[in-house]
Design a protein around this motif. Structure first.
Motif, PDB file in Angstrom:
ATOM      1  N   SER A   1       0.836  -1.210   0.000  1.00 21.56           N
ATOM      2  CA  SER A   1       0.000   0.000   0.000  1.00 21.56           C
ATOM      3  C   SER A   1       0.865   1.253   0.000  1.00 21.56           C
ATOM      4  N   TRP A   2       1.917   1.227   0.801  1.00 18.89           N
ATOM      5  CA  TRP A   2       2.820   2.394   0.887  1.00 18.89           C
ATOM      6  C   TRP A   2       3.500   2.664  -0.455  1.00 18.89           C
ATOM      7  N   LEU A   3       3.974   1.598  -1.089  1.00 17.66           N
ATOM      8  CA  LEU A   3       4.614   1.761  -2.392  1.00 17.66           C
ATOM      9  C   LEU A   3       3.628   2.238  -3.447  1.00 17.66           C
TER      10      LEU A   3
ATOM     11  N   LYS B   1       0.983   4.055  -2.903  1.00 18.88           N
ATOM     12  CA  LYS B   1       0.630   5.444  -2.615  1.00 18.88           C
ATOM     13  C   LYS B   1       1.720   6.400  -3.079  1.00 18.88           C
ATOM     14  N   ARG B   2       2.950   5.947  -3.064  1.00 17.83           N
ATOM     15  CA  ARG B   2       4.073   6.819  -3.425  1.00 17.83           C
ATOM     16  C   ARG B   2       4.636   6.517  -4.809  1.00 17.83           C
ATOM     17  N   SER B   3       3.931   5.722  -5.556  1.00 14.25           N
ATOM     18  CA  SER B   3       4.403   5.406  -6.908  1.00 14.25           C
ATOM     19  C   SER B   3       4.216   6.624  -7.820  1.00 14.25           C
ATOM     20  N   PRO B   4       5.063   6.769  -8.821  1.00 14.54           N
ATOM     21  CA  PRO B   4       4.912   7.909  -9.757  1.00 14.54           C
ATOM     22  C   PRO B   4       3.627   7.778 -10.566  1.00 14.54           C
ATOM     23  N   ARG B   5       3.126   8.906 -10.989  1.00 12.20           N
ATOM     24  CA  ARG B   5       1.887   8.916 -11.773  1.00 12.20           C
ATOM     25  C   ARG B   5       2.126   8.255 -13.136  1.00 12.20           C
TER      26      ARG B   5
ATOM     27  N   ARG C   1      -3.449   3.357 -13.401  1.00 15.10           N
ATOM     28  CA  ARG C   1      -3.566   4.375 -12.352  1.00 15.10           C
ATOM     29  C   ARG C   1      -4.707   4.031 -11.397  1.00 15.10           C
TER      30      ARG C   1
ATOM     31  N   HIS D   1      -4.113   1.229  -2.502  1.00 11.33           N
ATOM     32  CA  HIS D   1      -3.773   1.970  -1.273  1.00 11.33           C
ATOM     33  C   HIS D   1      -4.928   2.767  -0.692  1.00 11.33           C
TER      34      HIS D   1
END
Length: 848
Positions: free
Chosen positions: A454-456, A458-462, A469, A476
């Motif tokens: 979930s953390w990854l 949430k912080r993944s690039p758009r 997407r 997350h």
């Protein structure tokens, strides 16, 4: 009626009324509990049926009330008089030897059993043709009769009426064995049975000084009900140096009973894994059920129902549904022995009479109840804590906060009780403790994996792809399926990976490294007068082969530091050393394949008190230390030696290894035979056959064991056990699939809203399918990675630390695990969401 009992009565009535609406949402709950409970009940019921059959059929399985076994010597006249004073005696002799064709063209290793006219004292020996055993074994026309296992006829291409040579005697095959009543109590054999008379064996010349021979005296007592209670103590007191092994009919096959118990305990832990995996399904089902009841709960609270009553209403419902699942599992466990008997009756003593085993069923029911309440208590605590206004306002329960401390404490106590029950009922408590710790760690790590994913996300690039997407957002967002999917499949897949890697490493060792470094042959019962001639025969066949010879005796450990070993509590890892006789030897110098770990070796010309070198691992398991004394009975004499050193042994090398090596002066003048190994990696199958034929024809009393044949038989046995274990592990995987399906079903309500809103905003069905596929694909890969890591660590621990074998990661296991994870997550995920994609927008939008 007190206020508390009135509230409880009200909660019970309301719970029953709500159950009238059916069990919607609880079918997976029922299936998980029934599956796990049924697995534990079935395994333990079948185990009880076998051990009870061993106990109730003890006289038949032992072919006597009492069995006295003396190795390498016959009973003295005084001992025989004592045995005859106990009741009717039947004498038999067992050994391994080579049976060969009269022309010397072929030979095979056989388990020889010679019996007298009184055999069997209990039970019935059956042969084909169905004639009295005395007639089949009678001597006629210069040869003795013999009945053999059908496998021997197949291996040597023989038929009834064919001739065989055993040692120096000619045998005539008169029939095949259909039922040998005491076969199970004799132990597992690596070769086909050959049954003949004591007279034939005496004429064969196989029984010589130092030969590995078991002399067995079975007794039918006049009053077995009272006579066998203390027979071992009375007999050992009368003849303290006899060195005999005594077994009574109530413990006819202790090794088999121990192995069945050990195996059933292992399968019980596997079944418990399935039940715990199902516990995740219980938690999901309870959470989803209470979420669907939010308006009902809100109504109860608005009408003044205390939180206690609300919790009890749904706790009672959960308990009743759990009981239904447990009863279904217990029914499965109760009938399991009946079905198992149809398959196992040919190999094991299994009672075919319908029998209920209350202990096994009660244990399974207790596991089921503890699992249900342990996993249901926290969702109930969440329902109690949420106020009525929040229930009307929110889509579901706010689960990010923990419930109040009484629910947390209750959940902890229930989990502890579940772990304590698993440990208390285990055959090997150390293994059970490791198992419980591994399960607890797995749950913590799985939570961490879900949080990390979930953390990854949430912080993944758009990303540019709308479907991808959306999938990343689904992973997350609040109320996502990430934790449910990872928890659902992680434990089941990890267990499957663990068992598959253990099986693969064992097979790899048996067919690879172990087979490569193992000797080609073991030669047993080489007399001192035959040693030079034996060397000459072997050298003529394989001049470059490595021939290792050591003197060999047989002895049984009877005491440590003067304490009778039968009175000593020994952990399972060391029990095999004390079970029956062990091969022992003497040597001036340390063996080349062992390393001294503690103490020092004696001088080459040592003369003094008897000393012994003990295997390090087995010695530590038995609680021994340097300076302790070991008393061994050899050829009817008790010999006590002091432990001078411990040494590490590589048992997997299959070279000559002994638990105990004594100083040469310990057995000075004692008669003994020799044991030899022959190693030649370059030898072909034709050369090995030639070696076997030459040695057997030149020295018919020497027993030759081809190691490859023994490894092939062991590999077959490992494969059969692995199949049974994987079948049990598949139950945990099925539970995982059920839990996954339940988790997806529980999230369908929120998914429906999302799908309708997105379709209203212009999303197509194809785009939503891609989004859901990407989501389940990412979760499947994450779960597979965890399963591979956790399973590999667990398998490494079992293989390297418990089995003491080399452990390696197998790439095919990794590929199959990833494929299984992806098929399950993507397949079940899309099946669960396909109906959502066709949902009409208007009905859903009106509810928003």
């Amino acid at each position: 009626m007190t206020l508390g009992s009135a509230r409880l009565s009200l909660a019970f009535r309301l719970a029953l009324r709500e159950l009238r609406g059916g069990l919607k949402g609880f079918y997976i709950f029922l299936a998980c509990i029934a599956l796990g409970t049924g697995a534990i009940a079935s395994v333990n019921s079948v185990s009880h049926s076998i051990t009870d059959a061993i106990s109730t059929q003890g006289q038949t399985l032992l072919a006597g009330d009492v069995r006295f076994e003396i190795n390498n010597r016959e009973a003295t006249s005084d001992e025989l008089s004592y045995l005859r004073g106990l009741g009717a005696v039947s004498t038999s002799t067992g050994l391994r030897s080579m049976a060969r064709l009269p022309d010397g063209s072929d030979q095979a290793l056989v388990e020889v059993k010679a019996v007298d006219h009184a055999y069997p004292l209990y039970g019935t020996f059956e042969a084909e043709p169905n004639e009295p055993l005395g007639n089949l074994l009678a001597a006629r026309d210069g040869s003795y009769g013999a009945v053999v296992a059908p496998l021997l006829l197949e291996r040597m291409k023989l038929a009834i009426g064919s001739q065989l040579l055993l040692g120096n005697v000619k045998l005539r095959i008169t029939g095949t064995i259909k039922n040998e009543p005491d076969a199970i109590s004799e132990g597992f054999g690596f070769a086909p049975r050959l049954l003949t008379s004591n007279e034939a064996l005496a004429a064969s010349g196989l029984i010589q000084t130092g030969s590995l021979v078991e002399h067995v005296y079975k007794i039918r007592m006049d009053d077995p009900s009272s006579g066998i209670k203390d027979i071992a103590d009375r007999s050992n007191k009368a003849f303290p140096s006899a060195g005999w092994s005594i077994r009574t009919s109530d413990k006819a096959a202790p090794s088999l009973a121990d192995n069945i118990t050990r195996f059933s305990q292992f399968l019980t832990l596997v079944g418990l894994t399935a039940l715990i995996v199902g516990g995740v399904g219980v938690a999901n089902a309870v959470r989803a059920f209470l979420d669907s009841k939010r308006t009902t709960i809100a109504t109860f609270k608005c009408l003044g129902a205390p939180a206690f009553v609300v919790v009890m209403i749904y706790l009672i419902q959960i308990a009743l549904i759990a009981l239904a699942g447990i009863v279904a599992g217990l029914v499965l466990g109760a009938i399991a022995p009946i079905f198992a008997a149809q398959f196992m009756a040919r190999f094991l003593p299994v009672s075919t009479d319908p029998t209920i085993y209350p202990g096994a069923l009660s244990l399974a029911a207790l596991f089921g109840l503890l699992t249900t309440f342990a996993f249901a208590i926290l969702p109930l605590g969440h329902a109690r804590e949420v106020p009525a206004t929040a229930l009307f306002r929110e889509q579901g329960f706010e689960t990010r906060k923990l419930p109040s401390w009484p629910y947390i404490v209750a959940a902890g106590l229930l989990m502890s009780a579940l772990a304590g029950l698993a440990i208390a009922t285990a055959y090997d408590r150390f293994i059970a403790i490791v198992f419980v710790a591994a399960i607890a760690i797995a749950f913590v790590v799985l939570r961490g994996v879900a949080a990390l994913v979930s953390w990854l996300a949430k912080r993944s690039p758009r990303v540019r792809s709308p479907a991808l997407r959306l999938a990343i957002g689904n992973i997350h967002r609040p109320g996502s399926l990430t934790a449910s999917v990872v928890l659902s499949l992680g434990l089941g897949l990890a267990l499957l990976v663990t068992l598959t890697l253990i099986d693969g490493n064992m097979r790899r060792e048996l067919t690879g490294h172990m087979a490569e470094q193992a000797p080609n042959f073991f030669f047993v019962d080489i007399q001192g007068s035959e040693l030079d001639g034996f060397r000459t025969v072997v050298r003529q066949q394989v001049p470059d082969g490595k021939l290792v010879e050591v003197p060999m005796l047989r002895g049984r450990i009877v005491a440590f530091n003067g304490e009778d070993v039968t009175k000593r509590k020994v952990p399972p890892a060391g029990q095999w050393v004390l079970r029956g006789d062990r091969g022992i030897t003497y040597a001036e110098t340390p063996p080349e394949n062992a390393a001294i770990t503690e103490g020092k070796w004696w001088d080459k010309e040592y003369i003094g008190e008897p000393l012994v070198s003990f295997s390090d691992e087995e010695g530590k398991a038995l609680g021994l230390k340097l300076g302790d004394s070991v008393t061994v009975n050899v050829l009817g004499r008790n010999i006590t030696a002091r432990i001078a050193n411990f040494r590490k042994i590589e048992w997997q090398s299959l070279s000559i290894n002994f638990v105990m090596i004594f100083t040469p002066n310990t057995f000075k003048g004692a008669p003994h035979a020799w044991l030899a190994t022959l190693t030649d990696p370059a030898a072909t199958s034709q050369q090995e056959a030639s070696i076997l034929r030459s040695v057997t024809n030149a020295y018919p009393t020497i027993t030759s064991v081809r190691v490859k044949d023994a490894l092939d038989m062991l590999n077959t046995l490992v494969g059969q056990l692995a199949t049974a274990i994987r079948a049990a592990a598949s139950i945990a995987l099925i539970a995982s699939v059920l839990v996954l399906a339940g988790a997806l079903a529980a999230g369908n309500r929120a998914r429906t809203h999302d799908a309708v809103v997105l379709k209203t905003l212009g999303a197509t069905r194809a785009m939503l399918i891609r989004a859901f596929s990407y989501e389940y694909l990412i979760l499947g890969v994450a779960t597979a990675i965890f399963a591979l890591l956790a399973g590999s660590v667990a398998a490494w621990y079992v293989v390297s630390r418990i089995m003491h074998l080399p452990s390696a990661f197998l790439p095919d296991v990794a590929i199959s695990t990833i494929l299984i994870a992806l098929v399950l997550t993507v397949g079940i995920g899309l099946m669960g969401t396909w109906r959502i994609l066709g949902q009409k927008a208007a009905p859903v939008l009106r509810e928003l």
